[in-house]
Write a protein that holds these residues in place. Structure first.
Motif, PDB file in Angstrom:
ATOM      1  N   LEU A 101       0.819  -1.205   0.000  1.00 28.27           N
ATOM      2  CA  LEU A 101       0.000   0.000   0.000  1.00 28.27           C
ATOM      3  C   LEU A 101       0.858   1.262   0.000  1.00 28.27           C
ATOM      4  O   LEU A 101       2.026   1.246   0.377  1.00 28.27           O
ATOM      5  N   TYR A 102       0.254   2.345  -0.427  1.00 28.41           N
ATOM      6  CA  TYR A 102       0.851   3.671  -0.361  1.00 28.41           C
ATOM      7  C   TYR A 102       0.412   4.319   0.951  1.00 28.41           C
ATOM      8  O   TYR A 102      -0.579   3.909   1.551  1.00 28.41           O
ATOM      9  N   ILE A 103       1.117   5.360   1.349  1.00 27.34           N
ATOM     10  CA  ILE A 103       0.785   6.113   2.553  1.00 27.34           C
ATOM     11  C   ILE A 103       0.542   7.562   2.132  1.00 27.34           C
ATOM     12  O   ILE A 103       1.381   8.169   1.468  1.00 27.34           O
ATOM     13  N   SER A 104      -0.608   8.109   2.525  1.00 30.00           N
ATOM     14  CA  SER A 104      -0.955   9.477   2.148  1.00 30.00           C
ATOM     15  C   SER A 104      -0.963  10.386   3.373  1.00 30.00           C
ATOM     16  O   SER A 104      -1.494  10.033   4.422  1.00 30.00           O
ATOM     17  N   PHE A 105      -0.385  11.561   3.192  1.00 33.69           N
ATOM     18  CA  PHE A 105      -0.281  12.547   4.259  1.00 33.69           C
ATOM     19  C   PHE A 105      -1.166  13.749   3.951  1.00 33.69           C
ATOM     20  O   PHE A 105      -1.219  14.215   2.815  1.00 33.69           O
ATOM     21  N   SER A 106      -1.815  14.266   4.990  1.00 32.86           N
ATOM     22  CA  SER A 106      -2.723  15.405   4.865  1.00 32.86           C
ATOM     23  C   SER A 106      -2.137  16.625   5.562  1.00 32.86           C
ATOM     24  O   SER A 106      -0.975  16.625   5.966  1.00 32.86           O
ATOM     25  N   GLY A 107      -2.978  17.619   5.770  1.00 30.87           N
ATOM     26  CA  GLY A 107      -2.567  18.838   6.460  1.00 30.87           C
ATOM     27  C   GLY A 107      -2.026  18.598   7.855  1.00 30.87           C
ATOM     28  O   GLY A 107      -1.287  19.430   8.381  1.00 30.87           O
ATOM     29  N   VAL A 108      -2.363  17.460   8.450  1.00 30.48           N
ATOM     30  CA  VAL A 108      -1.838  17.116   9.774  1.00 30.48           C
ATOM     31  C   VAL A 108      -0.311  17.188   9.783  1.00 30.48           C
ATOM     32  O   VAL A 108       0.290  17.573  10.780  1.00 30.48           O
ATOM     33  N   LEU A 109       0.306  16.840   8.657  1.00 28.02           N
ATOM     34  CA  LEU A 109       1.765  16.838   8.560  1.00 28.02           C
ATOM     35  C   LEU A 109       2.360  18.205   8.905  1.00 28.02           C
ATOM     36  O   LEU A 109       3.473  18.289   9.407  1.00 28.02           O
ATOM     37  N   THR A 110       1.605  19.267   8.673  1.00 27.87           N
ATOM     38  CA  THR A 110       2.101  20.626   8.894  1.00 27.87           C
ATOM     39  C   THR A 110       1.865  21.136  10.309  1.00 27.87           C
ATOM     40  O   THR A 110       2.376  22.202  10.664  1.00 27.87           O
ATOM     41  N   PHE A 111       1.097  20.412  11.105  1.00 24.96           N
ATOM     42  CA  PHE A 111       0.756  20.884  12.452  1.00 24.96           C
ATOM     43  C   PHE A 111       2.009  20.930  13.322  1.00 24.96           C
ATOM     44  O   PHE A 111       2.872  20.057  13.236  1.00 24.96           O
ATOM     45  N   LYS A 112       2.075  21.900  14.184  1.00 26.07           N
ATOM     46  CA  LYS A 112       3.246  22.085  15.052  1.00 26.07           C
ATOM     47  C   LYS A 112       3.482  20.895  15.993  1.00 26.07           C
ATOM     48  O   LYS A 112       4.613  20.595  16.340  1.00 26.07           O
ATOM     49  N   VAL A 124       8.851   6.912   5.151  1.00 28.58           N
ATOM     50  CA  VAL A 124       8.153   6.318   3.998  1.00 28.58           C
ATOM     51  C   VAL A 124       8.985   6.547   2.736  1.00 28.58           C
ATOM     52  O   VAL A 124       9.411   7.676   2.465  1.00 28.58           O
ATOM     53  N   PRO A 125       9.206   5.498   1.948  1.00 30.00           N
ATOM     54  CA  PRO A 125       9.943   5.679   0.689  1.00 30.00           C
ATOM     55  C   PRO A 125       9.235   6.702  -0.207  1.00 30.00           C
ATOM     56  O   PRO A 125       8.000   6.706  -0.296  1.00 30.00           O
ATOM     57  N   HIS A 126       9.996   7.529  -0.841  1.00 29.01           N
ATOM     58  CA  HIS A 126       9.430   8.592  -1.671  1.00 29.01           C
ATOM     59  C   HIS A 126       8.454   8.042  -2.702  1.00 29.01           C
ATOM     60  O   HIS A 126       7.438   8.685  -2.990  1.00 29.01           O
ATOM     61  N   GLU A 127       8.744   6.879  -3.254  1.00 29.75           N
ATOM     62  CA  GLU A 127       7.895   6.327  -4.311  1.00 29.75           C
ATOM     63  C   GLU A 127       6.610   5.682  -3.775  1.00 29.75           C
ATOM     64  O   GLU A 127       5.791   5.193  -4.548  1.00 29.75           O
ATOM     65  N   LYS A 128       6.400   5.722  -2.462  1.00 30.56           N
ATOM     66  CA  LYS A 128       5.185   5.145  -1.870  1.00 30.56           C
ATOM     67  C   LYS A 128       4.360   6.175  -1.107  1.00 30.56           C
ATOM     68  O   LYS A 128       3.445   5.824  -0.371  1.00 30.56           O
ATOM     69  N   ALA A 129       4.659   7.461  -1.274  1.00 36.25           N
ATOM     70  CA  ALA A 129       3.957   8.522  -0.544  1.00 36.25           C
ATOM     71  C   ALA A 129       3.016   9.288  -1.461  1.00 36.25           C
ATOM     72  O   ALA A 129       3.301   9.502  -2.644  1.00 36.25           O
ATOM     73  N   LEU A 130       1.906   9.710  -0.886  1.00 33.16           N
ATOM     74  CA  LEU A 130       0.954  10.596  -1.549  1.00 33.16           C
ATOM     75  C   LEU A 130       0.657  11.753  -0.603  1.00 33.16           C
ATOM     76  O   LEU A 130       0.933  11.667   0.596  1.00 33.16           O
ATOM     77  N   ILE A 131       0.075  12.819  -1.148  1.00 37.35           N
ATOM     78  CA  ILE A 131      -0.381  13.935  -0.322  1.00 37.35           C
ATOM     79  C   ILE A 131      -1.830  14.218  -0.674  1.00 37.35           C
ATOM     80  O   ILE A 131      -2.288  13.912  -1.779  1.00 37.35           O
ATOM     81  N   GLU A 132      -2.539  14.817   0.297  1.00 39.01           N
ATOM     82  CA  GLU A 132      -3.953  15.107   0.112  1.00 39.01           C
ATOM     83  C   GLU A 132      -4.357  16.228   1.049  1.00 39.01           C
ATOM     84  O   GLU A 132      -3.591  16.613   1.936  1.00 39.01           O
ATOM     85  N   THR A 133      -5.578  16.718   0.872  1.00 40.29           N
ATOM     86  CA  THR A 133      -6.087  17.737   1.788  1.00 40.29           C
ATOM     87  C   THR A 133      -7.055  17.163   2.800  1.00 40.29           C
ATOM     88  O   THR A 133      -7.179  17.680   3.896  1.00 40.29           O
ATOM     89  N   ARG A 147     -11.823  26.243   6.671  1.00 39.02           N
ATOM     90  CA  ARG A 147     -12.335  25.133   5.869  1.00 39.02           C
ATOM     91  C   ARG A 147     -11.252  24.756   4.857  1.00 39.02           C
ATOM     92  O   ARG A 147     -10.768  25.602   4.100  1.00 39.02           O
ATOM     93  N   ASN A 148     -10.855  23.491   4.851  1.00 39.66           N
ATOM     94  CA  ASN A 148      -9.801  23.028   3.954  1.00 39.66           C
ATOM     95  C   ASN A 148     -10.330  22.967   2.526  1.00 39.66           C
ATOM     96  O   ASN A 148     -11.529  22.775   2.301  1.00 39.66           O
ATOM     97  N   GLN A 149      -9.449  23.105   1.571  1.00 42.04           N
ATOM     98  CA  GLN A 149      -9.812  23.016   0.157  1.00 42.04           C
ATOM     99  C   GLN A 149      -8.631  22.467  -0.624  1.00 42.04           C
ATOM    100  O   GLN A 149      -7.492  22.504  -0.153  1.00 42.04           O
ATOM    101  N   PRO A 150      -8.884  21.924  -1.817  1.00 43.33           N
ATOM    102  CA  PRO A 150      -7.840  21.218  -2.565  1.00 43.33           C
ATOM    103  C   PRO A 150      -6.560  22.001  -2.824  1.00 43.33           C
ATOM    104  O   PRO A 150      -5.472  21.425  -2.766  1.00 43.33           O
ATOM    105  N   ASP A 151      -6.651  23.296  -3.065  1.00 42.08           N
ATOM    106  CA  ASP A 151      -5.417  24.028  -3.371  1.00 42.08           C
ATOM    107  C   ASP A 151      -4.495  24.172  -2.158  1.00 42.08           C
ATOM    108  O   ASP A 151      -3.329  24.511  -2.306  1.00 42.08           O
TER     109      ASP A 151
END
Length: 188
Positions: A101-112, A124-133, A147-151
């Motif tokens: 499986l791949y691992i996806s990271f959201s805005g949580v990654l930016t939290f202090k 996580v290996p670079h080739e197995k990571a995704l990002i999302e909102t 309110r979060n949004q795709p951009d």
């Protein structure tokens, strides 16, 4: 609860070509709204459908890692998918990665206070990571509370690039290639 007619309808929609991914499916034990056994049976049926239709899955797991791994293990090598909005430890991520499986990271990654998410992203290996909102929830810093949004995924790419010691553009490029590979079978 889904019945046989619901699954037949899902199968028909998959065959129609109207969908590319089955999800968000999974287990959520945080709230006791749905009985755990019902969740597990529904997930198994949805995974079988995904395999039979050759569709990737977007997986949700909250407070249910052991059961999720137990259910996913028999699908190793037969299932494509991503652990959506992952916030677990590097060790848990490794277990899901071993299943392909791949691992996806959201805005949580930016939290202090997201030390564990940062440690996991670094592992996580670079080739197995995704990002999302994960819109409309969990807007990244500096927009937390809005309110979060795709951009806003740009902020996740910036943070991932910082963690990986590469540019945000390179992090975005890599995760886009990964998404193409996962969801559309294109090799990066």
């Amino acid at each position: 609860a889904l019945n046989e007619a619901d699954y037949t309808r899902l199968e028909d929609v998959c065959r129609s070509g109207c969908i590319d991914v089955i999800g968000e499916i999974g287990l959520d034990y945080h709230y006791e709204g749905a009985p755990r056994e019902m969740q597990k049976e529904a997930l198994k049926a949805q995974l079988e459908l995904a395999v039979s239709m050759n569709k990737p899955v977007s997986l949700h797991e909250r407070d249910a890692c052991g059961d999720m791994l137990e259910i996913l293990s028999p699908f190793k090598g037969r299932l494509r998918g991503v652990m959506h909005c992952f916030s677990g430890s590097p060790g848990k991520a490794e277990q899901f990665l071993k299943l392909g499986l791949y691992i996806s990271f959201s805005g949580v990654l930016t939290f202090k206070n997201a030390r564990q998410a940062v440690e996991t992203a670094a592992a996580v290996p670079h080739e197995k990571a995704l990002i999302e909102t994960d819109s409309p929830y969990m807007a990244p810093e500096p927009l937390r509370g809005k309110r979060n949004q795709p951009d806003y995924v740009l902020y996740v790419a910036q943070k991932l690039g910082e963690i990986w010691n590469i540019s945000p553009q390179e992090a975005a490029r890599q995760t886009c290639l990964n998404a193409q590979t996962l969801f559309f079978g294109q090799q990066n």
